[in-house]
Design a protein around this motif. Structure first.
Motif, PDB file in Angstrom:
ATOM      1  N   LYS A   1       0.848  -1.184   0.000  1.00 19.32           N
ATOM      2  CA  LYS A   1       0.000   0.000   0.000  1.00 19.32           C
ATOM      3  C   LYS A   1       0.888   1.241   0.000  1.00 19.32           C
ATOM      4  O   LYS A   1       2.064   1.197   0.370  1.00 19.32           O
ATOM      5  N   MET A   2       0.323   2.362  -0.405  1.00 15.84           N
ATOM      6  CA  MET A   2       1.109   3.560  -0.669  1.00 15.84           C
ATOM      7  C   MET A   2       2.013   3.947   0.497  1.00 15.84           C
ATOM      8  O   MET A   2       3.200   4.241   0.310  1.00 15.84           O
ATOM      9  N   GLU A   3       1.494   3.962   1.725  1.00 15.45           N
ATOM     10  CA  GLU A   3       2.287   4.428   2.863  1.00 15.45           C
ATOM     11  C   GLU A   3       3.539   3.573   3.054  1.00 15.45           C
ATOM     12  O   GLU A   3       4.632   4.098   3.282  1.00 15.45           O
ATOM     13  N   VAL A   4       3.385   2.263   2.942  1.00 13.60           N
ATOM     14  CA  VAL A   4       4.526   1.362   3.117  1.00 13.60           C
ATOM     15  C   VAL A   4       5.518   1.533   1.974  1.00 13.60           C
ATOM     16  O   VAL A   4       6.737   1.523   2.177  1.00 13.60           O
ATOM     17  N   PHE A   5       5.010   1.696   0.759  1.00 17.09           N
ATOM     18  CA  PHE A   5       5.874   1.899  -0.401  1.00 17.09           C
ATOM     19  C   PHE A   5       6.716   3.154  -0.225  1.00 17.09           C
ATOM     20  O   PHE A   5       7.928   3.158  -0.497  1.00 17.09           O
ATOM     21  N   LEU A   6       6.104   4.237   0.268  1.00 13.01           N
ATOM     22  CA  LEU A   6       6.835   5.483   0.499  1.00 13.01           C
ATOM     23  C   LEU A   6       7.849   5.321   1.628  1.00 13.01           C
ATOM     24  O   LEU A   6       8.958   5.855   1.561  1.00 13.01           O
ATOM     25  N   ASP A   7       7.441   4.600   2.683  1.00 13.98           N
ATOM     26  CA  ASP A   7       8.373   4.325   3.781  1.00 13.98           C
ATOM     27  C   ASP A   7       9.634   3.657   3.246  1.00 13.98           C
ATOM     28  O   ASP A   7      10.761   4.079   3.535  1.00 13.98           O
ATOM     29  N   ASN A   8       9.428   2.598   2.486  1.00 16.28           N
ATOM     30  CA  ASN A   8      10.560   1.802   1.991  1.00 16.28           C
ATOM     31  C   ASN A   8      11.437   2.608   1.037  1.00 16.28           C
ATOM     32  O   ASN A   8      12.670   2.481   1.051  1.00 16.28           O
ATOM     33  N   PHE A   9      10.786   3.436   0.203  1.00 16.49           N
ATOM     34  CA  PHE A   9      11.548   4.237  -0.755  1.00 16.49           C
ATOM     35  C   PHE A   9      12.431   5.256  -0.037  1.00 16.49           C
ATOM     36  O   PHE A   9      13.613   5.401  -0.345  1.00 16.49           O
ATOM     37  N   MET A  10      11.861   5.960   0.946  1.00 18.07           N
ATOM     38  CA  MET A  10      12.658   6.966   1.655  1.00 18.07           C
ATOM     39  C   MET A  10      13.762   6.318   2.473  1.00 18.07           C
ATOM     40  O   MET A  10      14.880   6.844   2.564  1.00 18.07           O
ATOM     41  N   GLN A  11      13.473   5.172   3.059  1.00 19.04           N
ATOM     42  CA  GLN A  11      14.505   4.473   3.810  1.00 19.04           C
ATOM     43  C   GLN A  11      15.638   4.035   2.885  1.00 19.04           C
ATOM     44  O   GLN A  11      16.822   4.156   3.234  1.00 19.04           O
ATOM     45  N   LYS A  12      15.284   3.545   1.720  1.00 23.99           N
ATOM     46  CA  LYS A  12      16.302   3.097   0.761  1.00 23.99           C
ATOM     47  C   LYS A  12      17.203   4.253   0.350  1.00 23.99           C
ATOM     48  O   LYS A  12      18.435   4.116   0.291  1.00 23.99           O
ATOM     49  N   LEU A  13      16.604   5.412   0.062  1.00 20.12           N
ATOM     50  CA  LEU A  13      17.407   6.579  -0.290  1.00 20.12           C
ATOM     51  C   LEU A  13      18.312   6.982   0.866  1.00 20.12           C
ATOM     52  O   LEU A  13      19.485   7.307   0.679  1.00 20.12           O
ATOM     53  N   SER A  14      17.752   6.978   2.079  1.00 18.67           N
ATOM     54  CA  SER A  14      18.501   7.427   3.246  1.00 18.67           C
ATOM     55  C   SER A  14      19.660   6.511   3.590  1.00 18.67           C
ATOM     56  O   SER A  14      20.663   6.957   4.155  1.00 18.67           O
ATOM     57  N   LYS A  15      19.537   5.231   3.253  1.00 20.70           N
ATOM     58  CA  LYS A  15      20.587   4.259   3.553  1.00 20.70           C
ATOM     59  C   LYS A  15      21.619   4.160   2.436  1.00 20.70           C
ATOM     60  O   LYS A  15      22.666   3.531   2.615  1.00 20.70           O
ATOM     61  N   ASN A  16      21.328   4.768   1.290  1.00 14.69           N
ATOM     62  CA  ASN A  16      22.206   4.649   0.127  1.00 14.69           C
ATOM     63  C   ASN A  16      23.458   5.519   0.306  1.00 14.69           C
ATOM     64  O   ASN A  16      23.371   6.753   0.303  1.00 14.69           O
TER      65      ASN A  16
END
Length: 356
Positions: free
Chosen positions: A240-255
Motif C-alpha cells: 500500500k502507498m504508505e509502506v511503499f513510500l516508507d521503503n523508498f525513503m529508507q532506501k534513499l537514506s541508507k544509500n
C-alpha cells in the motif's frame, strides 16, 4: 538516564541539545496542552520519556519529545528566535529575567486554567513562587539516548508508540524523524524540504493545501510521492502507498552514494512545464478540491512521456482533461485508493493515456 528540565534548558542554551522542527512537526501545542504539562510537572506526575539521537560530535538531537521540550524552554523564556517558528539553539548566555520573544510570541507565555491547579491561571514562570520555579527546574525526565547503531534499527511502529504529545504524528513527520538517523537521512529530508519550496510546486500544489496540511508536512509527502513513483518505479509497487513510500525513503537514506541532483532535475522539469500551462488548478477535481490521485496521475503521466509534450502545451492540456474524465483512472481513484493495486492501476493508466 534521568535528567532535570533545568539541565535540558542549559544544554539547549549551550547548543548541546538540537531541536529541528523542519524534520518533525512545528511547535504547535495549544495553551491547554502546554499548561497541562507544567501542571503535571508541578504535581510530580510522570512525564513520558524524551528520545534523543547522539550525533557525531556528542550533542543530542531530539527524535521524540519536541513539543514537551520546547514547552519547558519557552515557559522559561529561552526559546530562540527563528523564522516560521523554527526552533534553533540560542548561543548567548542571558539573564533569567530578560525578555526574549520569538516570532509568534511563544516565549514567557502564561498558564491557562489547569484542571488540578486552577489558582495558577495567568501565571508565567517568573510569576510563580520561587519554590515552584525550582520544582520545575529540578523535576526530572527520562531521556533515552539512541546512538548511531540503535538509530539505524528503529522501526516505524516503535516511533508511533513513543508519540505521546497529544497530536498524533502524520506519516511524513515520522519518516523525517526516523530516517534522518540513516547515513544520508538528513540530506534526503533536506531535499524534500527544498523541493516543496520551489516556486512551481508552491503555485501548483502548496497554495492548494491548508495550513494544517503544511504543518503536518503533507506537501513534503507529495514531493516524496512524485520521486517514489517516477522513472517507472510505479510499476514495482507491491505494498500500500504508505509502506511503499516508507521503503523508498529508507532506501534513499541508507544509500551511501545518494545524490540529489537527478531527483531535483527530474522534479523541476515536470513542475516547470506544468506551470507553463498557466493553470494553477490543474490538480483540482470538478468540485474544486485538490485531488492527490490527480496529482499522481498527471505528474507521472507527464514524467514518463515528457518529450511528447515539452513543445506542445495544447496536447498536454488535452491529456490532462482526458485523464480527469477517464473512467478507468477514476475507478482506481475511489475508495481504498491507496491500496497497492489501485495505486499501481491508476498510475499505469495515466502513463498509458499520456502515451497515446
Amino acid at each position: 538516564m534521568n535528567i532535570s528540565f533545568g539541565e535540558l534548558v542549559n544544554m539547549y542554551r549551550d547548543n548541546e541539545l538540537i531541536i529541528r522542527p523542519e524534520y518533525q512537526r512545528l511547535y504547535r501545542w495549544t495553551e491547554d496542552q502546554k499548561t497541562a504539562l507544567i501542571e503535571s510537572i508541578l504535581l510530580a506526575i510522570p512525564i513520558p520519556p524524551i528520545f534523543v539521537l547522539e550525533v557525531e560530535d556528542g550533542r543530542w538531537e531530539i527524535i521524540d519529545g519536541l513539543q514537551r521540550t520546547a514547552t519547558i524552554i519557552s515557559f522559561l523564556g529561552k526559546l530562540s528566535e527563528a523564522k516560521n517558528y523554527s526552533i534553533t539553539p540560542r548561543l548567548e548566555d542571558e539573564d533569567e529575567g530578560e525578555e526574549h520573544v520569538t516570532e509568534g510570541g511563544m516565549n514567557k507565555w502564561k498558564l491557562a486554567k489547569a484542571i488540578l491547579l486552577p489558582a495558577l491561571e495567568g501565571y508565567g514562570f517568573y510569576d510563580l513562587p520561587r519554590k515552584l520555579q525550582l520544582n520545575i527546574k529540578r523535576a526530572v525526565c527520562r531521556v533515552e539516548i539512541l546512538r548511531s547503531y540503535t538509530g539505524k534499527v528503529m522501526r516505524f511502529e516503535l516511533f508511533k508508540r513513543l508519540n505521546s504529545g497529544g497530536s498524533k504524528l502524520k506519516p511524513q513527520e515520522i519518516r523525517n524523524a526516523i530516517f534522518r538517523t540513516e547515513d544520508n537521512g538528513v540530506r534526503v529530508a533536506d531535499m524534500l524540504l527544498e523541493l516543496s519550496q520551489k516556486d512551481s510546486f508552491l503555485r501548483l500544489v502548496g497554495n492548494q493545501l491548508s495550513a494544517a496540511e503544511k504543518q503536518e508536512l503533507y506537501n513534503q509527502e507529495l514531493v516524496l510521492r512524485f520521486l517514489a513513483y517516477s522513472n517507472g518505479r510505479h510499476q514495482s509497487i507491491s505494498d500500500k502507498m504508505e509502506v511503499f513510500l516508507d521503503n523508498f525513503m529508507q532506501k534513499l537514506s541508507k544509500n551511501p552514494s545518494f545524490e540529489k541532483e537527478p531527483f531535483v532535475s527530474n522534479f523541476e522539469k515536470v513542475f516547470n512545464l506544468l506551470l507553463e500551462l498557466g493553470d494553477e488548478n490543474i490538480f483540482k477535481n470538478q468540485g474544486g478540491q485538490f485531488t492527490p490521485a490527480l496529482f499522481d496521475g498527471i505528474c507521472i503521466g507527464l514524467e514518463q512521456n515528457f518529450e511528447r509534450f515539452v513543445d506542445d502545451y495544447d496536447a498536454l492540456r488535452r491529456k490532462i482533461e482526458e485523464l480527469k474524465e477517464d473512467a478507468v483512472f477514476r475507478q482506481a481513484s475511489g475508495s481504498a485508493s491507496n491500496s497497492r493495486s489501485r495505486t499501481r492501476n491508476r498510475l499505469t493508466r495515466a502513463v498509458s493515456l499520456f502515451s497515446e
